[in-house]
Design a protein around this motif. Structure first.
Motif, PDB file in Angstrom:
ATOM      1  N   ALA A 193      44.434  36.581  39.436  1.00 10.16           N
ATOM      2  CA  ALA A 193      43.960  35.378  38.753  1.00 10.16           C
ATOM      3  C   ALA A 193      44.723  34.126  39.157  1.00 10.16           C
ATOM      4  O   ALA A 193      44.366  33.030  38.727  1.00 10.16           O
ATOM      5  CB  ALA A 193      44.002  35.572  37.250  1.00 10.16           C
ATOM      6  N   HIS A 194      45.771  34.253  40.034  1.00 13.08           N
ATOM      7  CA  HIS A 194      46.423  33.009  40.467  1.00 13.08           C
ATOM      8  C   HIS A 194      45.480  32.175  41.347  1.00 13.08           C
ATOM      9  O   HIS A 194      45.756  31.022  41.608  1.00 13.08           O
ATOM     10  CB  HIS A 194      47.774  33.268  41.157  1.00 13.08           C
ATOM     11  CG  HIS A 194      47.706  34.038  42.432  1.00 13.08           C
ATOM     12  ND1 HIS A 194      48.693  34.897  42.833  1.00 13.08           N
ATOM     13  CD2 HIS A 194      46.781  34.095  43.424  1.00 13.08           C
ATOM     14  CE1 HIS A 194      48.388  35.430  43.993  1.00 13.08           C
ATOM     15  NE2 HIS A 194      47.239  34.967  44.376  1.00 13.08           N
ATOM     16  N   HIS A 195      44.381  32.770  41.772  1.00 12.68           N
ATOM     17  CA  HIS A 195      43.385  31.971  42.491  1.00 12.68           C
ATOM     18  C   HIS A 195      42.456  31.242  41.528  1.00 12.68           C
ATOM     19  O   HIS A 195      41.585  30.499  41.953  1.00 12.68           O
ATOM     20  CB  HIS A 195      42.557  32.866  43.410  1.00 12.68           C
ATOM     21  CG  HIS A 195      43.386  33.518  44.476  1.00 12.68           C
ATOM     22  ND1 HIS A 195      43.681  32.902  45.660  1.00 12.68           N
ATOM     23  CD2 HIS A 195      44.004  34.716  44.519  1.00 12.68           C
ATOM     24  CE1 HIS A 195      44.442  33.699  46.400  1.00 12.68           C
ATOM     25  NE2 HIS A 195      44.657  34.809  45.727  1.00 12.68           N
ATOM     26  N   MET A 196      42.620  31.525  40.225  1.00 10.06           N
ATOM     27  CA  MET A 196      41.658  31.028  39.243  1.00 10.06           C
ATOM     28  C   MET A 196      42.320  30.246  38.125  1.00 10.06           C
ATOM     29  O   MET A 196      41.737  30.067  37.056  1.00 10.06           O
ATOM     30  CB  MET A 196      40.878  32.210  38.645  1.00 10.06           C
ATOM     31  CG  MET A 196      40.156  33.019  39.706  1.00 10.06           C
ATOM     32  SD  MET A 196      39.491  34.528  39.036  1.00 10.06           S
ATOM     33  CE  MET A 196      38.406  33.880  37.786  1.00 10.06           C
ATOM     34  N   GLY A 237      40.309  40.264  46.599  1.00 11.57           N
ATOM     35  CA  GLY A 237      40.803  39.275  47.557  1.00 11.57           C
ATOM     36  C   GLY A 237      42.306  39.199  47.659  1.00 11.57           C
ATOM     37  O   GLY A 237      42.844  39.080  48.754  1.00 11.57           O
ATOM     38  N   HIS A 238      43.006  39.292  46.534  1.00  8.36           N
ATOM     39  CA  HIS A 238      44.442  39.217  46.699  1.00  8.36           C
ATOM     40  C   HIS A 238      45.015  40.463  47.369  1.00  8.36           C
ATOM     41  O   HIS A 238      45.763  40.333  48.333  1.00  8.36           O
ATOM     42  CB  HIS A 238      45.200  38.855  45.423  1.00  8.36           C
ATOM     43  CG  HIS A 238      46.626  38.618  45.759  1.00  8.36           C
ATOM     44  ND1 HIS A 238      47.071  37.418  46.247  1.00  8.36           N
ATOM     45  CD2 HIS A 238      47.663  39.468  45.845  1.00  8.36           C
ATOM     46  CE1 HIS A 238      48.340  37.541  46.594  1.00  8.36           C
ATOM     47  NE2 HIS A 238      48.725  38.774  46.350  1.00  8.36           N
ATOM     48  N   PRO A 239      44.643  41.681  46.909  1.00  6.30           N
ATOM     49  CA  PRO A 239      45.094  42.847  47.686  1.00  6.30           C
ATOM     50  C   PRO A 239      44.716  42.725  49.160  1.00  6.30           C
ATOM     51  O   PRO A 239      45.470  43.147  50.038  1.00  6.30           O
ATOM     52  CB  PRO A 239      44.369  44.013  47.018  1.00  6.30           C
ATOM     53  CG  PRO A 239      44.185  43.571  45.619  1.00  6.30           C
ATOM     54  CD  PRO A 239      43.926  42.099  45.690  1.00  6.30           C
TER      55      PRO A 239
HETATM   56 CU   LIG Z   1      46.462  35.683  46.048  1.00  9.77          CU
END
Ligand SMILES: [Cu+2]
Ligand code: HEM
Lengths: 111, 623
Positions: free
Chosen positions: B296-299, B247-249
């Motif tokens: 992991a900044h989404h977590m 998701g981040h990429p």
């Molecule tokens: Cu992100």
């Protein structure tokens, strides 16, 4: 494509050069093939020999496997040749991404 | 070949597009399909904003709201933004590197049809018992509990369209590595081509984790496995990691092509070379690399522990550095340039402050400790809309105006373009700026209504009004498109007058073989260089010769159709007697089509030298 030019103006020079190159290439192939057979035998011996514990054997044959993969890529799949920089870059990037994923799973999810 | 026929019936045109392997026509297919899904996602957004316009609203029920919200996010990311980005990459990148097509034209078509059937499959959920309702992130703990087939539609549909995206990405990579025109070194590639290259690499590495995650979800939901079932020793957090590793990429997959489009626009309309080209390339590559280290900044709030949170927080903040480099380079490109405020340039100029605002909130969110407050609030909603709308959507609008002449041979109306721009810009900031404060005031995201008397009324009403502006702006654009197509005034090679790169050196739209003779590239901004030396075209790098072209093929359509059928089988297998049969039938169609493709030799055809010389006189009129 219809428009491609031959790589050298003089076809005969090309052939002589290529022949030399192929002979060299063949020598590498045979050397690395022998080495790979040898490594495989070593792996079998390591497993078969009673004196080694699993703590030695498993990492050892994994190491041999890595060496074999490198041989495979560089000698049999010609990654050592010029013009393979891009595939090499992508291969290593893939290894890095995979390794980071495994690292994360083993450190912050499971243990 | 089709292009030689001047007037064709509707059936023939349709068949041509169903079977085409021409990157320019596939670009148009992506544009139409992506545009359609963009409008669909936009309607869903309007429903969301209507529901939230006033407190205690009952425009939609809570359950239906979840479906609309989920489908809005999923559609916008996977079925609108990605294909629209692909439309421009397909239309422009091969021309920019001086290639006659992409490396694998057949796969290009396959990629499109997989995406298309995946998208259609996903949207059929509306009519077949309910859409997915666990958010576009589809966290496993929610997804496993969802009772309708919605999540199955999500998993199977994204699996199919994701395969198409992966194929497209690999195709672009090979094209850029192998098919650059003579003289086009890596450091002479236009910025948009660089962006396409890095984006494709991100696709190559980011989509496999999603594929794995989706398969685990499919197995858990449809085939009785327990990867995410905690009661049986599974772990729901695995999904979150797999999803965000993708998701981040993915968010950078969207924004890098946007950066590429803006880089072209700034240079063209400042009539100056892009400032700091090599640092732009470096920053793009660095963003791509760092993009994989921050998921992991989404977590932060899932309990990774302070060490992991700290590492991912710092890595995330580091991305702001290359992003900043790019922002400054764009501003220095404009500095001292002779700027022309065309529609694309307006979007580009407005992009800078809008995107920077999103970047700043991103860095705020990246401070793990503070994120415990922001997380899952409207603040996050404001952040990602500032970067995605202010970055990606602005770029898509800008790119549509910029490349319309190259894709269709006509110019969109500038006045209407500017109307669209101003309406959209105002609407965008009205809608999303206030959401920062709604979030800070404690409004959680993904709620279907709110109560009166909590200070949230005014903000939400303003936000909903803004959405109407954006809707009107989009309608104006559609009117513009229709008017332009009806008028059908053809333009020349370089309609903006300041084109710098190879695509502006050939006819609009280019002939189906693109370049009669491959051009010789003598530097960055190859076409500009020639113009500055008083030449009116590129120097050819080869004598005129026969050109080898691929044949059209219907097989990609059939392969994708087979998977579409098989997906229905997989979904209904457990509860119906015919499910398994349909699954097998669908797979048989796909594998059969692949088999035909591999045993049937198709050598394509040649355009002969003589034919190429013949149409020297009337070049520029053929599609
Ligand atoms: Cu992100
Ligand atoms: C300076 C660069 C950026 C930073 C530091 C950053 C940081 C963050 C952080 C920390 C979050 C998680 C917030 C939370 O859930 O509590 C987040 C969410 C998000 N960001 Fe960014 N971001 C940046 C750029 C972007 C870009 C360029 C895009 C897209 C084009 C983007 C799209 C998103 C999306 C979609 C989410 C929400 C995902 C969800 O939960 O549904 N971000 N960002």
């Amino acid at each position: 494509m219809a428009n491609q030019q031959p790589s050298s103006g003089n076809p005969r020079v090309d052939v002589a050069y290529r022949r030399k190159k192929s002979a060299e290439e063949m020598r590498y192939q045979i050397v690395s093939f022998t080495l790979m057979i040898f490594l495989t035998i070593v792996a079998f011996v390591a497993v078969g020999y009673e004196g080694f514990s699993g703590w030695f054997t498993v990492p050892f044959i994994l190491l041999l496997a890595v060496v074999q993969v490198i041989f495979q890529l560089y000698y049999f799949m010609h990654m050592s040749h010029k013009g393979h920089e891009a595939p090499a870059l992508f291969l290593y990037s893939g290894v890095v991404v995979g390794a980071v994923t495994i690292l994360a799973f083993t450190t912050i999810i499971w243990w | 070949m089709s292009t030689y026929a001047q007037k064709k019936g509707f059936g023939a045109v349709l068949w041509d597009y169903l079977t085409t392997v021409d990157h320019k026509k596939i670009a148009i297919l992506y544009l139409i399909a992506g545009g359609f899904f963009f409008i669909l996602g936009g309607l869903e957004a309007l429903f969301i904003r209507i529901q939230l316009a006033v407190p205690n609203n009952d425009f939609v029920s809570a359950g239906f709201y979840n479906e609309i919200l989920t489908m809005h996010g999923t559609t916008m990311i996977f079925l609108a933004a990605m294909p629209l980005v692909f439309a421009f990459m397909n239309a422009v990148m091969p021309l920019q590197i001086g290639a006659r097509d992409v490396a694998f034209p057949f796969l290009n078509s396959l990629g499109f049809w997989l995406f298309f059937f995946g998208g259609v499959f996903l949207n059929l959920s509306w009519f077949l018992g309910g859409a997915p309702d666990a958010g576009w992130t589809s966290y496993a703990s929610l997804a496993m509990a969802s009772e309708t087939h919605g999540i199955d539609f999500y998993a199977l549909g994204l699996q199919i369209s994701g395969a198409g995206t992966l194929i497209g990405g690999i195709n672009f990579l090979v094209t850029i590595v192998n098919m650059r025109a003579p003289g086009m070194t890596y450091m002479r590639m236009p910025m948009f081509t660089w962006a396409t290259f890095v984006t494709s690499a991100l696709i190559l590495f980011a989509f496999p984790p999603l594929t794995v995650g989706l398969f685990l979800l499919i197995f858990d939901r449809m085939f009785g496995s327990n990867f995410f079932d905690v009661a049986n020793g599974g772990n729901t957090i695995i999904w979150e990691h797999l999803f965000w590793i993708f998701g981040h990429p993915e968010v950078y997959i969207l924004i890098l092509p946007a950066f590429g489009i803006f880089s072209e626009i700034f240079a063209i309309f400042s009539r100056k070379r892009l400032f700091g080209y090599s640092s732009m390339v470096f920053a793009t590559v660095l963003i791509g690399f760092l993009g994989f280290m921050v998921w992991a900044h989404h977590m932060f709030t899932t309990g990774l522990g302070p060490i992991a949170n700290a590492i991912f927080a710092v890595a995330t903040m580091a991305i702001a550095v290359p992003t900043g480099i790019k922002i400054f380079n764009w501003m220095f490109t404009m500095w001292g340039g002779s700027i022309k405020f065309t529609t694309p340039m307006l979007w580009a100029v407005a992009f800078i402050p809008s995107f920077v605002a999103g970047g700043v909130t991103g860095v705020m969110l990246a401070s793990a400790a503070a994120d415990y407050q922001y997380h899952d609030s409207y603040f996050v909603v404001a952040h990602f809309h500032y970067v995605i709308v202010g970055g990606v959507v602005f770029a898509l609008f800008a790119g549509a105006h910029l490349y319309w002449p190259k894709m269709f041979g006509t110019m969109l109306n500038e006045t209407l373009g500017k109307v669209t721009f101003w309406l959209f810009l105002i609407g965008f900031h009205l809608t999303f700026f206030i959401q920062h404060f709604l979030g800070l005031m404690g409004m959680p995201r993904r709620i279907f209504t709110f109560l009166p008397g909590q200070g949230l009324e005014t903000g939400n009403l303003i936000s909903s009004i803004g959405a109407i502006f954006m809707a009107i702006a989009t309608i104006v654009l559609l009117i513009n498109v229709i008017m332009t197509q009806v008028k059908n005034e053809k333009v020349g090679n370089d309609p903006w007058g300041d084109g710098r790169t190879l695509e502006w050196a050939i006819a609009s739209p280019p002939p189906f073989y693109n370049f009669k003779q491959l051009p010789l590239v003598r530097g960055l901004d190859a076409y500009w260089l020639e113009k500055m030396e008083g030449k009116n075209g590129m120097t050819p790098a080869e004598p005129l010769g026969d050109i080898h072209m691929p044949n059209n093929s219907f097989i990609p359509f059939v392969i994708s159709l087979g998977l579409f059928i098989a997906a229905f089988g997989a979904m209904y297998r457990a509860e119906t007697s015919w499910g398994l049969l349909v699954l097998i039938l669908g797979m048989a169609v796909t594998l059969g089509a692949m088999f035909v493709r591999s045993i049937k030799d198709d050598h394509g055809f040649h355009i002969h030298k003589e034919d190429l010389m013949d149409d020297d006189n009337d070049k520029g009129v053929k599609a």
